[in-house]
Design an enzyme around this catalytic site. Structure first.
Site, PDB file in Angstrom:
ATOM      1  N   PHE A 113       0.771  -1.149   0.003  1.00  0.00           N
ATOM      2  CA  PHE A 113      -0.079   0.126  -0.125  1.00  0.00           C
ATOM      3  C   PHE A 113       0.852   1.358  -0.060  1.00  0.00           C
ATOM      4  O   PHE A 113       1.800   1.495   0.683  1.00  0.00           O
ATOM      5  CB  PHE A 113      -0.967   0.111   1.164  1.00  0.00           C
ATOM      6  CG  PHE A 113      -2.081  -1.127   1.116  1.00  0.00           C
ATOM      7  CD1 PHE A 113      -1.639  -2.516   1.252  1.00  0.00           C
ATOM      8  CD2 PHE A 113      -3.252  -0.776   0.565  1.00  0.00           C
ATOM      9  CE1 PHE A 113      -2.762  -3.363   1.386  1.00  0.00           C
ATOM     10  CE2 PHE A 113      -4.412  -1.588   0.535  1.00  0.00           C
ATOM     11  CZ  PHE A 113      -3.798  -3.024   0.955  1.00  0.00           C
ATOM     12  N   GLY A 116      -1.138   8.418  -0.310  1.00  0.00           N
ATOM     13  CA  GLY A 116      -0.363   9.647   0.203  1.00  0.00           C
ATOM     14  C   GLY A 116       1.089   9.820  -0.010  1.00  0.00           C
ATOM     15  O   GLY A 116       1.647   9.181  -0.928  1.00  0.00           O
ATOM     16  N   HIS A 224       7.878  -9.552  15.429  1.00  0.00           N
ATOM     17  CA  HIS A 224       8.099  -7.965  15.229  1.00  0.00           C
ATOM     18  C   HIS A 224       9.446  -7.709  16.023  1.00  0.00           C
ATOM     19  O   HIS A 224       9.727  -8.326  16.967  1.00  0.00           O
ATOM     20  CB  HIS A 224       7.153  -7.236  16.111  1.00  0.00           C
ATOM     21  CG  HIS A 224       7.058  -5.825  15.798  1.00  0.00           C
ATOM     22  ND1 HIS A 224       8.233  -5.206  16.476  1.00  0.00           N
ATOM     23  CD2 HIS A 224       5.971  -5.191  15.227  1.00  0.00           C
ATOM     24  CE1 HIS A 224       7.716  -3.720  15.748  1.00  0.00           C
ATOM     25  NE2 HIS A 224       6.683  -3.801  15.414  1.00  0.00           N
ATOM     26  N   GLU A 294      -2.904  -4.846  12.988  1.00  0.00           N
ATOM     27  CA  GLU A 294      -2.024  -5.599  13.634  1.00  0.00           C
ATOM     28  C   GLU A 294      -2.472  -6.241  15.124  1.00  0.00           C
ATOM     29  O   GLU A 294      -1.851  -7.324  15.374  1.00  0.00           O
ATOM     30  CB  GLU A 294      -0.674  -4.895  13.812  1.00  0.00           C
ATOM     31  CG  GLU A 294       0.507  -5.414  14.526  1.00  0.00           C
ATOM     32  CD  GLU A 294       1.824  -4.502  14.584  1.00  0.00           C
ATOM     33  OE1 GLU A 294       2.519  -4.334  13.699  1.00  0.00           O
ATOM     34  OE2 GLU A 294       1.803  -3.924  15.766  1.00  0.00           O
TER      35      GLU A 294
HETATM   36  C1  UD2 Z   1       3.477  -0.451  12.111  1.00  0.00           C
HETATM   37  C2  UD2 Z   1       3.455  -1.847  11.460  1.00  0.00           C
HETATM   38  C3  UD2 Z   1       2.306  -1.700  10.496  1.00  0.00           C
HETATM   39  C4  UD2 Z   1       0.913  -1.267  10.827  1.00  0.00           C
HETATM   40  C5  UD2 Z   1       1.300   0.029  11.773  1.00  0.00           C
HETATM   41  C6  UD2 Z   1       0.088   0.223  12.764  1.00  0.00           C
HETATM   42  C7  UD2 Z   1       5.556  -3.192  11.476  1.00  0.00           C
HETATM   43  C8  UD2 Z   1       6.871  -3.136  11.160  1.00  0.00           C
HETATM   44  N1  UD2 Z   1       4.832  -1.973  11.018  1.00  0.00           N
HETATM   45  O1  UD2 Z   1       4.109   0.181  11.296  1.00  0.00           O
HETATM   46  O2  UD2 Z   1       2.493  -2.785   9.593  1.00  0.00           O
HETATM   47  O3  UD2 Z   1       0.626  -2.361  11.652  1.00  0.00           O
HETATM   48  O4  UD2 Z   1       2.289  -0.380  12.654  1.00  0.00           O
HETATM   49  O5  UD2 Z   1      -1.235   0.059  12.054  1.00  0.00           O
HETATM   50  O6  UD2 Z   1       4.862  -4.152  11.785  1.00  0.00           O
HETATM   51  N2  UD2 Z   1       0.185   3.431   4.907  1.00  0.00           N
HETATM   52  C9  UD2 Z   1       0.336   4.428   3.627  1.00  0.00           C
HETATM   53  N3  UD2 Z   1      -0.298   5.866   3.875  1.00  0.00           N
HETATM   54  C10 UD2 Z   1      -0.230   6.218   5.114  1.00  0.00           C
HETATM   55  C11 UD2 Z   1      -0.015   5.414   6.092  1.00  0.00           C
HETATM   56  C12 UD2 Z   1       0.388   4.127   6.093  1.00  0.00           C
HETATM   57  O7  UD2 Z   1       0.296   3.916   2.570  1.00  0.00           O
HETATM   58  O8  UD2 Z   1      -0.484   7.525   5.097  1.00  0.00           O
HETATM   59  C13 UD2 Z   1       0.577   2.067   4.548  1.00  0.00           C
HETATM   60  C14 UD2 Z   1       2.012   2.084   3.924  1.00  0.00           C
HETATM   61  O9  UD2 Z   1       1.966   0.596   3.493  1.00  0.00           O
HETATM   62  C15 UD2 Z   1       2.583   1.532   5.431  1.00  0.00           C
HETATM   63  C16 UD2 Z   1       1.621   0.715   6.321  1.00  0.00           C
HETATM   64  O10 UD2 Z   1       0.449   1.410   5.852  1.00  0.00           O
HETATM   65  O11 UD2 Z   1       3.994   1.060   5.233  1.00  0.00           O
HETATM   66  C17 UD2 Z   1       1.665   0.935   7.624  1.00  0.00           C
HETATM   67  O12 UD2 Z   1       2.115   2.339   8.265  1.00  0.00           O
HETATM   68  P1  UD2 Z   1       3.336   2.801   8.996  1.00  0.00           P
HETATM   69  O13 UD2 Z   1       4.341   2.469   8.289  1.00  0.00           O
HETATM   70  O14 UD2 Z   1       2.982   4.434   9.080  1.00  0.00           O
HETATM   71  O15 UD2 Z   1       3.061   2.426  10.339  1.00  0.00           O
HETATM   72  P2  UD2 Z   1       4.146   1.881  11.256  1.00  0.00           P
HETATM   73  O16 UD2 Z   1       5.585   2.084  10.892  1.00  0.00           O
HETATM   74  O17 UD2 Z   1       3.791   2.474  12.536  1.00  0.00           O
END
Ligand code: UD2
Length: 345
Positions: A113, A116, A224, A294
Protein backbone atom coordinates in the site's frame (compact mmCIF):
# COMPACT_ATOMS: atom_id res chain seq x y z
CA UNK A 1 -22.61 -107.84 -7.26
CA UNK A 2 -24.35 -106.55 -4.24
CA UNK A 3 -27.36 -104.26 -4.83
CA UNK A 4 -27.39 -101.03 -2.69
CA UNK A 5 -30.33 -100.52 -0.43
CA UNK A 6 -32.58 -97.41 -0.83
CA UNK A 7 -31.20 -95.89 2.44
CA UNK A 8 -27.58 -96.22 1.30
CA UNK A 9 -28.38 -94.53 -2.05
CA UNK A 10 -30.02 -91.55 -0.30
CA UNK A 11 -27.07 -91.18 2.11
CA UNK A 12 -24.54 -91.33 -0.75
CA UNK A 13 -26.46 -88.70 -2.76
CA UNK A 14 -26.60 -86.38 0.27
CA UNK A 15 -22.85 -86.77 0.85
CA UNK A 16 -22.08 -86.02 -2.83
CA UNK A 17 -24.31 -82.89 -2.70
CA UNK A 18 -22.43 -81.59 0.38
CA UNK A 19 -19.11 -82.20 -1.32
CA UNK A 20 -20.25 -80.33 -4.44
CA UNK A 21 -21.51 -77.35 -2.41
CA UNK A 22 -18.18 -77.23 -0.52
CA UNK A 23 -16.20 -77.19 -3.78
CA UNK A 24 -18.43 -74.41 -5.21
CA UNK A 25 -18.04 -72.29 -2.03
CA UNK A 26 -14.25 -72.55 -2.05
CA UNK A 27 -14.09 -71.67 -5.76
CA UNK A 28 -16.24 -68.59 -5.28
CA UNK A 29 -14.03 -67.29 -2.42
CA UNK A 30 -10.91 -67.86 -4.51
CA UNK A 31 -12.36 -65.81 -7.37
CA UNK A 32 -13.23 -62.92 -5.05
CA UNK A 33 -9.73 -62.78 -3.55
CA UNK A 34 -8.04 -62.99 -6.97
CA UNK A 35 -10.25 -60.20 -8.24
CA UNK A 36 -9.24 -57.95 -5.28
CA UNK A 37 -5.57 -58.59 -5.96
CA UNK A 38 -6.00 -57.84 -9.64
CA UNK A 39 -7.74 -54.57 -8.81
CA UNK A 40 -4.93 -53.57 -6.46
CA UNK A 41 -2.20 -54.22 -8.95
CA UNK A 42 -4.05 -52.42 -11.74
CA UNK A 43 -4.21 -48.98 -10.10
CA UNK A 44 -4.71 -46.18 -12.56
CA UNK A 45 -3.88 -42.46 -12.13
CA UNK A 46 -7.45 -41.73 -11.10
CA UNK A 47 -6.94 -43.89 -7.99
CA UNK A 48 -4.05 -41.73 -6.75
CA UNK A 49 -5.14 -39.12 -4.20
CA UNK A 50 -4.15 -35.55 -5.13
CA UNK A 51 -0.80 -34.61 -3.60
CA UNK A 52 -0.40 -31.49 -1.50
CA UNK A 53 1.81 -29.03 -3.37
CA UNK A 54 3.15 -27.82 -0.06
CA UNK A 55 4.60 -31.13 1.05
CA UNK A 56 5.24 -33.03 -2.17
CA UNK A 57 8.71 -31.75 -2.93
CA UNK A 58 11.00 -34.00 -4.99
CA UNK A 59 14.79 -33.88 -4.72
CA UNK A 60 15.96 -36.78 -6.89
CA UNK A 61 18.37 -34.84 -9.11
CA UNK A 62 19.48 -32.16 -6.69
CA UNK A 63 23.02 -31.84 -5.33
CA UNK A 64 23.47 -29.97 -2.07
CA UNK A 65 25.43 -30.03 1.17
CA UNK A 66 24.79 -32.91 3.53
CA UNK A 67 22.43 -31.80 6.31
CA UNK A 68 23.17 -32.44 9.98
CA UNK A 69 20.97 -32.75 13.04
CA UNK A 70 23.94 -32.13 15.33
CA UNK A 71 25.48 -28.99 13.93
CA UNK A 72 23.44 -25.83 13.47
CA UNK A 73 22.28 -22.63 15.17
CA UNK A 74 22.40 -22.95 18.95
CA UNK A 75 22.07 -19.27 19.87
CA UNK A 76 18.39 -19.01 18.90
CA UNK A 77 15.23 -21.13 19.05
CA UNK A 78 14.51 -22.63 15.62
CA UNK A 79 11.18 -24.32 16.29
CA UNK A 80 8.04 -23.15 18.10
CA UNK A 81 6.42 -25.25 20.87
CA UNK A 82 3.83 -26.34 18.25
CA UNK A 83 6.69 -27.46 16.00
CA UNK A 84 6.58 -24.77 13.33
CA UNK A 85 10.05 -23.85 12.02
CA UNK A 86 11.43 -20.45 13.00
CA UNK A 87 13.50 -19.28 10.03
CA UNK A 88 16.91 -17.77 10.82
CA UNK A 89 20.00 -17.45 8.71
CA UNK A 90 21.84 -20.78 8.91
CA UNK A 91 18.72 -22.93 9.40
CA UNK A 92 18.04 -23.67 5.73
CA UNK A 93 19.80 -24.46 2.47
CA UNK A 94 18.72 -21.92 -0.17
CA UNK A 95 20.08 -24.05 -3.04
CA UNK A 96 18.09 -27.08 -1.92
CA UNK A 97 14.92 -25.09 -1.26
CA UNK A 98 14.96 -23.27 -4.60
CA UNK A 99 15.67 -26.59 -6.33
CA UNK A 100 12.67 -28.17 -4.60
CA UNK A 101 10.25 -25.37 -5.48
CA UNK A 102 11.45 -24.51 -9.00
CA UNK A 103 9.80 -27.52 -10.73
CA UNK A 104 6.48 -26.55 -9.12
CA UNK A 105 6.56 -23.23 -11.04
CA UNK A 106 5.01 -21.47 -8.07
CA UNK A 107 3.71 -17.91 -8.26
CA UNK A 108 3.86 -15.41 -5.44
CA UNK A 109 1.57 -12.39 -5.11
CA UNK A 110 2.67 -9.37 -3.07
CA UNK A 111 0.47 -6.56 -1.77
CA UNK A 112 1.88 -3.18 -0.93
CA UNK A 113 0.00 0.00 0.00
CA UNK A 114 1.37 3.41 -0.97
CA UNK A 115 -1.27 5.95 -0.02
CA UNK A 116 -0.55 9.69 0.18
CA UNK A 117 3.08 10.57 0.82
CA UNK A 118 4.03 6.91 1.25
CA UNK A 119 4.33 6.75 -2.55
CA UNK A 120 7.87 8.06 -2.07
CA UNK A 121 8.96 4.70 -0.63
CA UNK A 122 7.70 2.63 -3.54
CA UNK A 123 10.67 2.92 -5.90
CA UNK A 124 13.25 1.63 -3.42
CA UNK A 125 10.83 -1.10 -2.33
CA UNK A 126 10.38 -2.33 -5.92
CA UNK A 127 14.04 -1.97 -6.93
CA UNK A 128 15.29 -3.91 -3.92
CA UNK A 129 12.54 -6.53 -4.33
CA UNK A 130 13.94 -7.19 -7.81
CA UNK A 131 17.35 -7.82 -6.26
CA UNK A 132 16.34 -9.99 -3.30
CA UNK A 133 12.70 -11.14 -3.23
CA UNK A 134 12.06 -14.57 -4.79
CA UNK A 135 14.68 -13.96 -7.48
CA UNK A 136 14.08 -16.34 -10.41
CA UNK A 137 10.44 -17.03 -9.44
CA UNK A 138 7.09 -15.69 -10.68
CA UNK A 139 6.21 -12.62 -8.63
CA UNK A 140 3.23 -10.31 -9.12
CA UNK A 141 3.24 -7.09 -7.06
CA UNK A 142 -0.16 -5.46 -6.48
CA UNK A 143 0.25 -1.77 -5.59
CA UNK A 144 -2.69 -0.06 -3.90
CA UNK A 145 -2.39 3.71 -4.19
CA UNK A 146 -4.35 6.94 -4.49
CA UNK A 147 -1.59 8.31 -6.77
CA UNK A 148 -1.44 5.86 -9.71
CA UNK A 149 0.28 8.46 -11.91
CA UNK A 150 3.20 8.66 -9.51
CA UNK A 151 3.98 4.94 -9.50
CA UNK A 152 7.62 4.67 -10.61
CA UNK A 153 8.51 2.55 -13.63
CA UNK A 154 10.84 -0.19 -12.46
CA UNK A 155 12.31 -2.74 -14.84
CA UNK A 156 11.12 -6.20 -13.80
CA UNK A 157 12.80 -9.48 -14.74
CA UNK A 158 10.87 -12.01 -16.88
CA UNK A 159 8.06 -13.69 -14.94
CA UNK A 160 7.67 -10.68 -12.68
CA UNK A 161 5.12 -7.88 -13.00
CA UNK A 162 3.33 -5.05 -11.28
CA UNK A 163 -0.39 -4.16 -11.22
CA UNK A 164 -1.61 -0.81 -9.89
CA UNK A 165 -4.99 -0.57 -8.13
CA UNK A 166 -6.54 2.79 -7.24
CA UNK A 167 -7.79 3.30 -3.70
CA UNK A 168 -9.26 6.45 -2.14
CA UNK A 169 -7.06 8.84 -0.15
CA UNK A 170 -7.59 8.98 3.56
CA UNK A 171 -7.40 11.64 6.23
CA UNK A 172 -6.50 9.13 8.96
CA UNK A 173 -3.46 6.80 8.69
CA UNK A 174 -5.32 4.38 10.95
CA UNK A 175 -7.92 3.86 8.22
CA UNK A 176 -5.29 3.06 5.60
CA UNK A 177 -3.73 0.51 7.86
CA UNK A 178 -7.13 -0.94 8.82
CA UNK A 179 -8.54 -1.22 5.29
CA UNK A 180 -5.63 -3.37 4.15
CA UNK A 181 -7.28 -6.60 5.34
CA UNK A 182 -10.45 -5.85 3.37
CA UNK A 183 -8.50 -5.19 0.16
CA UNK A 184 -6.29 -8.24 0.69
CA UNK A 185 -9.40 -10.39 1.18
CA UNK A 186 -11.03 -9.19 -2.05
CA UNK A 187 -7.78 -9.45 -4.03
CA UNK A 188 -7.35 -13.10 -2.97
CA UNK A 189 -10.95 -13.82 -4.03
CA UNK A 190 -10.00 -12.57 -7.50
CA UNK A 191 -6.70 -14.44 -7.67
CA UNK A 192 -7.88 -17.69 -6.17
CA UNK A 193 -6.71 -20.14 -8.86
CA UNK A 194 -3.96 -18.04 -10.37
CA UNK A 195 -1.43 -17.66 -7.56
CA UNK A 196 -0.09 -20.02 -4.90
CA UNK A 197 1.29 -17.79 -2.16
CA UNK A 198 0.84 -14.20 -1.05
CA UNK A 199 2.93 -11.85 1.09
CA UNK A 200 1.57 -8.53 2.41
CA UNK A 201 4.35 -6.04 3.08
CA UNK A 202 4.80 -2.48 4.34
CA UNK A 203 5.99 -0.11 1.62
CA UNK A 204 8.26 1.99 3.83
CA UNK A 205 10.81 -0.81 3.80
CA UNK A 206 13.65 -2.13 1.67
CA UNK A 207 15.11 -5.55 0.98
CA UNK A 208 18.76 -5.97 1.94
CA UNK A 209 19.16 -9.74 1.66
CA UNK A 210 17.51 -12.87 0.30
CA UNK A 211 13.81 -13.40 1.01
CA UNK A 212 12.83 -16.53 -0.89
CA UNK A 213 11.40 -20.05 -0.83
CA UNK A 214 12.48 -20.61 2.78
CA UNK A 215 9.62 -18.29 3.78
CA UNK A 216 6.87 -20.37 2.13
CA UNK A 217 4.28 -21.98 4.34
CA UNK A 218 0.57 -22.31 5.07
CA UNK A 219 0.25 -19.34 7.40
CA UNK A 220 3.44 -17.32 7.84
CA UNK A 221 3.96 -14.83 10.66
CA UNK A 222 6.96 -12.52 11.12
CA UNK A 223 8.25 -11.77 14.60
CA UNK A 224 8.19 -8.03 15.32
CA UNK A 225 11.75 -6.72 15.86
CA UNK A 226 10.69 -4.49 18.74
CA UNK A 227 9.41 -7.05 21.24
CA UNK A 228 11.04 -10.46 20.77
CA UNK A 229 13.13 -10.12 23.91
CA UNK A 230 10.14 -9.12 26.06
CA UNK A 231 7.74 -11.02 28.30
CA UNK A 232 4.28 -11.51 26.74
CA UNK A 233 2.72 -9.22 29.36
CA UNK A 234 4.67 -6.36 27.76
CA UNK A 235 3.51 -7.05 24.19
CA UNK A 236 1.36 -4.19 22.82
CA UNK A 237 -1.62 -6.50 22.24
CA UNK A 238 -5.11 -5.03 22.51
CA UNK A 239 -5.86 -5.24 26.25
CA UNK A 240 -9.46 -4.02 26.40
CA UNK A 241 -11.86 -7.01 26.68
CA UNK A 242 -14.52 -5.08 24.71
CA UNK A 243 -12.39 -5.42 21.55
CA UNK A 244 -12.43 -8.57 19.44
CA UNK A 245 -8.64 -8.28 19.24
CA UNK A 246 -8.35 -8.69 23.04
CA UNK A 247 -5.60 -10.84 24.50
CA UNK A 248 -5.29 -11.42 28.24
CA UNK A 249 -1.88 -10.99 29.92
CA UNK A 250 -1.38 -14.77 30.07
CA UNK A 251 -2.28 -15.24 26.37
CA UNK A 252 -0.20 -14.98 23.20
CA UNK A 253 2.98 -16.58 21.89
CA UNK A 254 4.96 -13.89 20.09
CA UNK A 255 4.28 -10.35 18.94
CA UNK A 256 3.86 -10.60 15.17
CA UNK A 257 4.26 -7.73 12.67
CA UNK A 258 1.41 -6.16 10.79
CA UNK A 259 4.04 -5.02 8.29
CA UNK A 260 4.82 -8.48 6.88
CA UNK A 261 2.80 -11.69 6.81
CA UNK A 262 1.73 -14.23 4.23
CA UNK A 263 1.30 -17.86 3.26
CA UNK A 264 -0.96 -19.95 1.04
CA UNK A 265 -3.78 -17.97 -0.53
CA UNK A 266 -6.53 -19.88 1.29
CA UNK A 267 -4.94 -19.38 4.73
CA UNK A 268 -4.26 -15.67 4.26
CA UNK A 269 -7.78 -15.23 2.89
CA UNK A 270 -9.31 -16.73 6.03
CA UNK A 271 -7.12 -14.56 8.24
CA UNK A 272 -7.86 -11.34 6.30
CA UNK A 273 -11.59 -12.11 6.31
CA UNK A 274 -11.62 -12.78 10.05
CA UNK A 275 -9.56 -9.70 10.94
CA UNK A 276 -11.73 -7.50 8.71
CA UNK A 277 -14.95 -8.90 10.22
CA UNK A 278 -13.66 -8.34 13.77
CA UNK A 279 -12.30 -4.89 12.98
CA UNK A 280 -15.67 -3.84 11.52
CA UNK A 281 -17.58 -5.31 14.47
CA UNK A 282 -15.29 -3.34 16.81
CA UNK A 283 -15.96 -0.17 14.78
CA UNK A 284 -19.72 -0.69 15.14
CA UNK A 285 -19.15 -0.97 18.89
CA UNK A 286 -17.13 2.26 18.85
CA UNK A 287 -13.71 0.72 19.52
CA UNK A 288 -10.51 0.63 17.44
CA UNK A 289 -7.81 -1.85 18.48
CA UNK A 290 -4.54 -0.37 19.74
CA UNK A 291 -2.59 -1.23 16.55
CA UNK A 292 -5.51 -1.67 14.16
CA UNK A 293 -5.15 -4.76 11.97
CA UNK A 294 -1.86 -5.70 13.63
CA UNK A 295 -3.78 -6.24 16.89
CA UNK A 296 -6.39 -8.41 15.14
CA UNK A 297 -3.65 -10.34 13.34
CA UNK A 298 -1.96 -11.05 16.68
CA UNK A 299 -5.16 -12.43 18.15
CA UNK A 300 -5.76 -14.52 15.00
CA UNK A 301 -2.24 -15.97 15.06
CA UNK A 302 -2.53 -16.84 18.72
CA UNK A 303 -5.65 -18.90 17.98
CA UNK A 304 -4.56 -20.19 14.55
CA UNK A 305 -0.89 -21.00 14.99
CA UNK A 306 1.33 -20.04 12.04
CA UNK A 307 2.85 -23.02 10.26
CA UNK A 308 6.06 -21.06 9.71
CA UNK A 309 7.52 -18.19 11.72
CA UNK A 310 10.06 -15.81 10.21
CA UNK A 311 12.66 -14.36 12.57
CA UNK A 312 13.12 -10.56 12.84
CA UNK A 313 15.67 -10.84 10.00
CA UNK A 314 12.54 -10.62 7.82
CA UNK A 315 11.43 -7.27 9.25
CA UNK A 316 14.00 -5.23 11.03
CA UNK A 317 13.92 -1.45 11.54
CA UNK A 318 16.72 0.79 10.25
CA UNK A 319 16.80 2.87 13.44
CA UNK A 320 17.42 -0.19 15.65
CA UNK A 321 20.97 -1.27 16.38
CA UNK A 322 21.76 -4.82 15.30
CA UNK A 323 21.51 -7.57 17.95
CA UNK A 324 24.11 -10.40 17.89
CA UNK A 325 21.54 -13.04 16.83
CA UNK A 326 20.64 -11.00 13.74
CA UNK A 327 23.41 -12.19 11.41
CA UNK A 328 21.70 -10.69 8.42
CA UNK A 329 18.91 -8.16 7.86
CA UNK A 330 16.79 -9.22 4.89
CA UNK A 331 14.01 -6.61 4.98
CA UNK A 332 13.91 -3.47 7.07
CA UNK A 333 11.63 -0.50 7.69
CA UNK A 334 13.23 2.84 6.85
CA UNK A 335 13.45 5.53 9.53
CA UNK A 336 10.77 8.16 8.93
CA UNK A 337 9.28 11.28 10.41
CA UNK A 338 5.73 10.23 11.24
CA UNK A 339 4.52 13.81 11.77
CA UNK A 340 5.71 14.79 8.31
CA UNK A 341 4.57 11.76 6.38
CA UNK A 342 1.23 10.70 7.82
CA UNK A 343 -2.00 12.54 7.00
CA UNK A 344 -2.72 12.91 10.74
CA UNK A 345 -0.66 12.40 13.88
C1 UD2 B 1 3.42 -0.51 12.29
C2 UD2 B 1 3.42 -1.79 11.53
C3 UD2 B 1 2.42 -1.63 10.40
C4 UD2 B 1 1.03 -1.35 10.97
C5 UD2 B 1 1.11 -0.09 11.82
C6 UD2 B 1 -0.10 0.16 12.67
C7 UD2 B 1 5.47 -3.14 11.38
C8 UD2 B 1 6.92 -3.03 11.24
N1 UD2 B 1 4.80 -2.01 11.11
O1 UD2 B 1 4.06 0.37 11.33
O2 UD2 B 1 2.37 -2.78 9.62
O3 UD2 B 1 0.59 -2.45 11.68
O4 UD2 B 1 2.14 -0.16 12.76
O5 UD2 B 1 -1.25 0.04 12.05
O6 UD2 B 1 4.95 -4.14 11.71
N2 UD2 B 1 0.34 3.58 4.75
C9 UD2 B 1 0.18 4.39 3.64
N3 UD2 B 1 -0.07 5.71 3.82
C10 UD2 B 1 -0.18 6.29 5.04
C11 UD2 B 1 -0.01 5.46 6.17
C12 UD2 B 1 0.25 4.13 6.00
O7 UD2 B 1 0.27 3.91 2.51
O8 UD2 B 1 -0.40 7.50 5.11
C13 UD2 B 1 0.60 2.14 4.56
C14 UD2 B 1 2.02 1.88 4.09
O9 UD2 B 1 2.02 0.73 3.29
C15 UD2 B 1 2.75 1.61 5.37
C16 UD2 B 1 1.69 0.86 6.18
O10 UD2 B 1 0.45 1.45 5.80
O11 UD2 B 1 3.91 0.87 5.14
C17 UD2 B 1 1.85 0.92 7.70
O12 UD2 B 1 1.87 2.25 8.15
P1 UD2 B 1 3.13 2.85 8.94
O13 UD2 B 1 4.34 2.35 8.25
O14 UD2 B 1 2.97 4.29 9.08
O15 UD2 B 1 2.99 2.20 10.33
P2 UD2 B 1 4.18 1.88 11.35
O16 UD2 B 1 5.50 2.25 10.79
O17 UD2 B 1 3.86 2.42 12.68
Amino acid sequence: MRVMSGKTVTATLLLLSFLLLGVLYCYQNYRVSVSFELNDSRQTDSDVLPLSEEFHLEAEHLRYQQPSILIGRTDVVTVTPWLAPVVWDGTFDPVLLDGLYRPRNISVAVTVFAVGKYIRFLEAFLLTAEQHFFVGFNVHVYIFTDRPNEVPRVHMAPGRQVTVRSVPSSRRWQEISARRMELIQTLIEELRNHKDYIFCLDVDSRFHGRWGTESLGGLVGVIHPGYYRDQRTKFPYERRPESRAYLAPEDGDFYYCGGAFGGRLQEVHLMAKTCRRDFEADARGGIEAAWQEESHLNRYMWIHKPTKVLSPEYLWQDFKSREPEIRLVRFSGVAKNYAEIRPNT
